[in-house]
Design a protein around this motif. Sequence first.
Motif, mmCIF file in Angstrom:
data_model
loop_
_atom_site.group_PDB
_atom_site.id
_atom_site.type_symbol
_atom_site.label_atom_id
_atom_site.label_comp_id
_atom_site.label_asym_id
_atom_site.label_seq_id
_atom_site.Cartn_x
_atom_site.Cartn_y
_atom_site.Cartn_z
ATOM 1 N N PRO A 1 0.793 -1.232 0.000
ATOM 2 C CA PRO A 1 0.000 0.000 0.000
ATOM 3 C C PRO A 1 0.824 1.280 0.000
ATOM 4 N N GLY A 2 2.165 1.160 -0.152
ATOM 5 C CA GLY A 2 3.009 2.340 -0.028
ATOM 6 C C GLY A 2 2.669 3.449 -1.003
ATOM 7 N N VAL A 3 2.178 3.080 -2.226
ATOM 8 C CA VAL A 3 1.871 4.105 -3.227
ATOM 9 C C VAL A 3 0.589 4.862 -2.899
ATOM 10 N N GLY A 4 -0.198 4.351 -1.947
ATOM 11 C CA GLY A 4 -1.409 5.021 -1.515
ATOM 12 C C GLY A 4 -2.661 4.558 -2.225
ATOM 13 N N GLU A 5 -3.756 4.507 -1.474
ATOM 14 C CA GLU A 5 -5.067 4.165 -2.021
ATOM 15 C C GLU A 5 -6.126 4.943 -1.261
ATOM 16 N N PHE A 6 -7.006 5.640 -2.000
ATOM 17 C CA PHE A 6 -8.106 6.394 -1.413
ATOM 18 C C PHE A 6 -9.416 5.698 -1.802
ATOM 19 N N ASP A 7 -10.056 5.044 -0.874
ATOM 20 C CA ASP A 7 -11.357 4.440 -1.138
ATOM 21 C C ASP A 7 -12.425 5.487 -0.867
ATOM 22 N N ILE A 8 -12.935 6.098 -1.926
ATOM 23 C CA ILE A 8 -13.882 7.201 -1.823
ATOM 24 C C ILE A 8 -15.248 6.692 -1.404
ATOM 25 N N MET A 9 -15.653 5.541 -1.942
ATOM 26 C CA MET A 9 -16.914 4.911 -1.582
ATOM 27 C C MET A 9 -16.765 3.407 -1.693
ATOM 28 N N GLU A 10 -17.003 2.705 -0.603
ATOM 29 C CA GLU A 10 -17.141 1.252 -0.634
ATOM 30 C C GLU A 10 -18.444 0.894 0.061
ATOM 31 N N ASN A 11 -19.073 -0.170 -0.439
ATOM 32 C CA ASN A 11 -20.315 -0.662 0.142
ATOM 33 C C ASN A 11 -20.310 -2.173 -0.007
ATOM 34 N N ASN B 1 -26.907 -0.468 4.211
ATOM 35 C CA ASN B 1 -27.082 0.970 4.020
ATOM 36 C C ASN B 1 -25.984 1.710 4.773
ATOM 37 N N ARG B 2 -24.790 1.701 4.208
ATOM 38 C CA ARG B 2 -23.638 2.327 4.859
ATOM 39 C C ARG B 2 -22.549 2.539 3.811
ATOM 40 N N VAL B 3 -21.880 3.697 3.868
ATOM 41 C CA VAL B 3 -20.741 3.978 3.000
ATOM 42 C C VAL B 3 -19.479 3.955 3.847
ATOM 43 N N TRP B 4 -18.440 3.326 3.316
ATOM 44 C CA TRP B 4 -17.127 3.309 3.963
ATOM 45 C C TRP B 4 -16.172 4.173 3.162
ATOM 46 N N GLY B 5 -15.351 4.986 3.854
ATOM 47 C CA GLY B 5 -14.252 5.727 3.259
ATOM 48 C C GLY B 5 -12.964 5.314 3.954
ATOM 49 N N SER C 1 -31.667 5.422 1.460
ATOM 50 C CA SER C 1 -30.585 4.457 1.636
ATOM 51 C C SER C 1 -29.610 4.520 0.472
ATOM 52 N N CYS C 2 -28.397 4.010 0.701
ATOM 53 C CA CYS C 2 -27.399 3.974 -0.364
ATOM 54 C C CYS C 2 -27.916 3.209 -1.571
ATOM 55 N N GLN C 3 -28.715 2.156 -1.299
ATOM 56 C CA GLN C 3 -29.179 1.273 -2.372
ATOM 57 C C GLN C 3 -30.348 1.863 -3.153
ATOM 58 N N SER C 4 -31.201 2.645 -2.513
ATOM 59 C CA SER C 4 -32.464 3.049 -3.146
ATOM 60 C C SER C 4 -32.385 4.350 -3.925
ATOM 61 N N ALA C 5 -31.258 5.057 -3.838
ATOM 62 C CA ALA C 5 -31.193 6.368 -4.485
ATOM 63 C C ALA C 5 -29.763 6.707 -4.876
ATOM 64 N N PHE C 6 -29.638 7.712 -5.747
ATOM 65 C CA PHE C 6 -28.325 8.248 -6.076
ATOM 66 C C PHE C 6 -27.830 9.125 -4.937
ATOM 67 N N HIS C 7 -26.535 9.024 -4.659
ATOM 68 C CA HIS C 7 -25.875 9.883 -3.683
ATOM 69 C C HIS C 7 -24.578 10.390 -4.288
ATOM 70 N N THR C 8 -24.098 11.514 -3.781
ATOM 71 C CA THR C 8 -22.849 12.100 -4.254
ATOM 72 C C THR C 8 -21.748 11.789 -3.257
ATOM 73 N N TYR C 9 -20.689 11.150 -3.742
ATOM 74 C CA TYR C 9 -19.559 10.753 -2.904
ATOM 75 C C TYR C 9 -18.347 11.590 -3.319
ATOM 76 N N ARG C 10 -17.680 12.168 -2.323
ATOM 77 C CA ARG C 10 -16.626 13.132 -2.607
ATOM 78 C C ARG C 10 -15.412 12.887 -1.724
ATOM 79 N N PHE C 11 -14.245 13.096 -2.315
ATOM 80 C CA PHE C 11 -12.970 12.997 -1.597
ATOM 81 C C PHE C 11 -12.178 14.265 -1.862
ATOM 82 N N GLU C 12 -11.562 14.828 -0.829
ATOM 83 C CA GLU C 12 -10.730 16.009 -0.987
ATOM 84 C C GLU C 12 -9.337 15.768 -0.417
ATOM 85 N N TRP C 13 -8.347 16.219 -1.164
ATOM 86 C CA TRP C 13 -6.945 16.183 -0.758
ATOM 87 C C TRP C 13 -6.503 17.640 -0.665
ATOM 88 N N ASP C 14 -6.348 18.110 0.557
ATOM 89 C CA ASP C 14 -6.131 19.521 0.845
ATOM 90 C C ASP C 14 -4.664 19.779 1.180
#
Length: 476
Positions: free
Chosen positions: A177-187, A192-196, A224-237
Motif C-alpha cells: 500500500p506504499g503508493v497510496g489508495e483512497f477508497d472514496i466509496m465502498e459498500n 445501508n452504509r458507505v465506507w471511506g 438508503s445507499c441502495q435506493s437512491a443516487f448519492h454524491t460521494y466526494r474525496f478532498e486532498w487539501d
Amino acid sequence: MESHRSPRRRRPSSLLAALGALLLPVATVTAVTAPAAHADVPPAPEGWNHVWSDDFDGPAGSLPDSENWIVDTGTSYPGGPANWGTGEVQTYTDNPENLALDGQGNLRITPRRDASGQWTSARIETRRSDFKPADGETLRIEGRLQVPDVSGEAALGYWPAFWALGSPYRGEYWNWPGVGEFDIMENVNGINRVWGVLHCGVSPGGPCNETEGLGASRVCPGSSCQSAFHTYRFEWDRSGSSSQLRWYVDGQQYHSVDESQIGASAWSDMTSHAGYFILLNVAMGGAFPDGVQGSATPTAATQPGYPMVVDYVSVWETGSGGGGTPTDPPGDGGDDGGGVDARSTIQGEDYQAQTGTALETTSDTGGGQNVAQIGDGDRLRFDDVEFGTTAAGQFKARVASGAAAGVSGLVEVRLDSATAAPVASFAVADTGGWQSWRTVPANMSAVTGTHDVYITFSSGQPADFVNLNWFTFSSN
C-alpha cells in the motif's frame, strides 16, 4: 490494448464485522433493474477549476469512452496478485452485459452469474494517472452514483467501489500500500452504509493499520445507499501547513486523516509521485464482504443482475493560490461565497470540517439535524465567522446529554486553531436525555474581526457526553 488493474486488500476488523452483522437487513427480492437518473456534471464551484470529468453520455450498450477509461479484464494484472489481491471471485469482462452505457447518461456495471455458477462483472480505471493537487491547493474527486439496489441475503458478496490508486502501481503491481489508495466509496452486502478508507505505508501494520486501513463509515443521508443516487466526494487539501484528506457523502463530511497521523515518510511515499488514477468496479466476494458477513460470499442466495449506476465522475482543483474554499457547508450543500454572521444562529451541521462526530435527526424545535456522538478530543470547524467591529462577549449553545452519572465535559470555543487557548467554555453533563435540549450561556473574551471558529470538546472520560444543535455569539 494492455489493461491495467490494481488491488484493494481489505481485511475488516472484528468490530466492522460485528457491525455488518447487526446492520444486515432482512432479505428482499426486487426486479433486476435500477432507476435511471441523469444530472449534468455540475459546474466548477466558486473558487475551483475543472480538471477532468465524464458524464457517461453515449448510445445504449456502448462501452465507456476509451479516451478516458481503460477496461480491466480477467482475474488479475499480468504478474500481479491473484484475484486482484482481495480474494474476490468474479472475472472482469468488457461484455456489454457487464459494462455499458444505458443511453440515458449513466454507466452500469452489472454482476452476472452463468449457469455453471461463475460470476462476471466489470472494472474500469482512468487513463489519466496524474490527479494530484498543486502545492497550496485542494483536489476534489466526486462521483454521483447508486450502488446495487439489493439487500439481505440476495446482496451477500456485492462489493461496489469508487476509489483511486497511486500511479506507481501501474506496471509494478507489488508496491501496495506504499503508493497510496483512497477508497472514496465502498459498500458491501447491501448494507445501508458507505465506507471511506485510506491505505498507505507497509502491510501488515504500519501507519495505516494495514490491511484494514484508516477508515470510517456512516449511513447514507436521507434515502438508503441502495435506493437512491448519492454524491460521494474525496478532498486532498494541501492549502495548510499540514495536508489533510477528507471524505463526504451528499456534502456531509464523515472522515478525515491528517498528514501528522501518518508521518512524514509514509505521507511522502503516497504523495510525492505523479498522482492517482480513479477506478469504478463491482466485485463479488472477497475479504471485505466475507469479513463483514463472517463467512464466505457470495452464496447460493445471492442474486445476480443488480447494477451500480454511475451518473458522473468529476475532478476539480482550487485555483486561487491556496485561498479557495475547500469544502461546502454540509447543511446547505453549496458555496455561498461569504462568511457567516457570528450573531446568527449557526447550525452545528453546517461545519466545514469535523473530527469524531456524527449527524442525526433532532427533535428540537425547528427540526433538522444535530451533531451527535461527541466525546473527548472531538471538534468542529466553522470558517469565516464574522464578529464585526463591535466585540462579542457571550457564547451560547444548544446542547443535550444523556451521559451516565459521573460523565461530563467541556464545550469550548477556540479561534483560528484547534489548539489555541479557549476564549469561552462551559461544562455540561446529563440534561435528561440525548434529545433533552437546553441553551447554555458562557462569558467570552471580547472578539472582533473574522475568524475560523473551532468548537472543541474535552472530558476526563472516554464516553460521549454531549450533542450540539446550534450556537451563537452576542455582545452581552
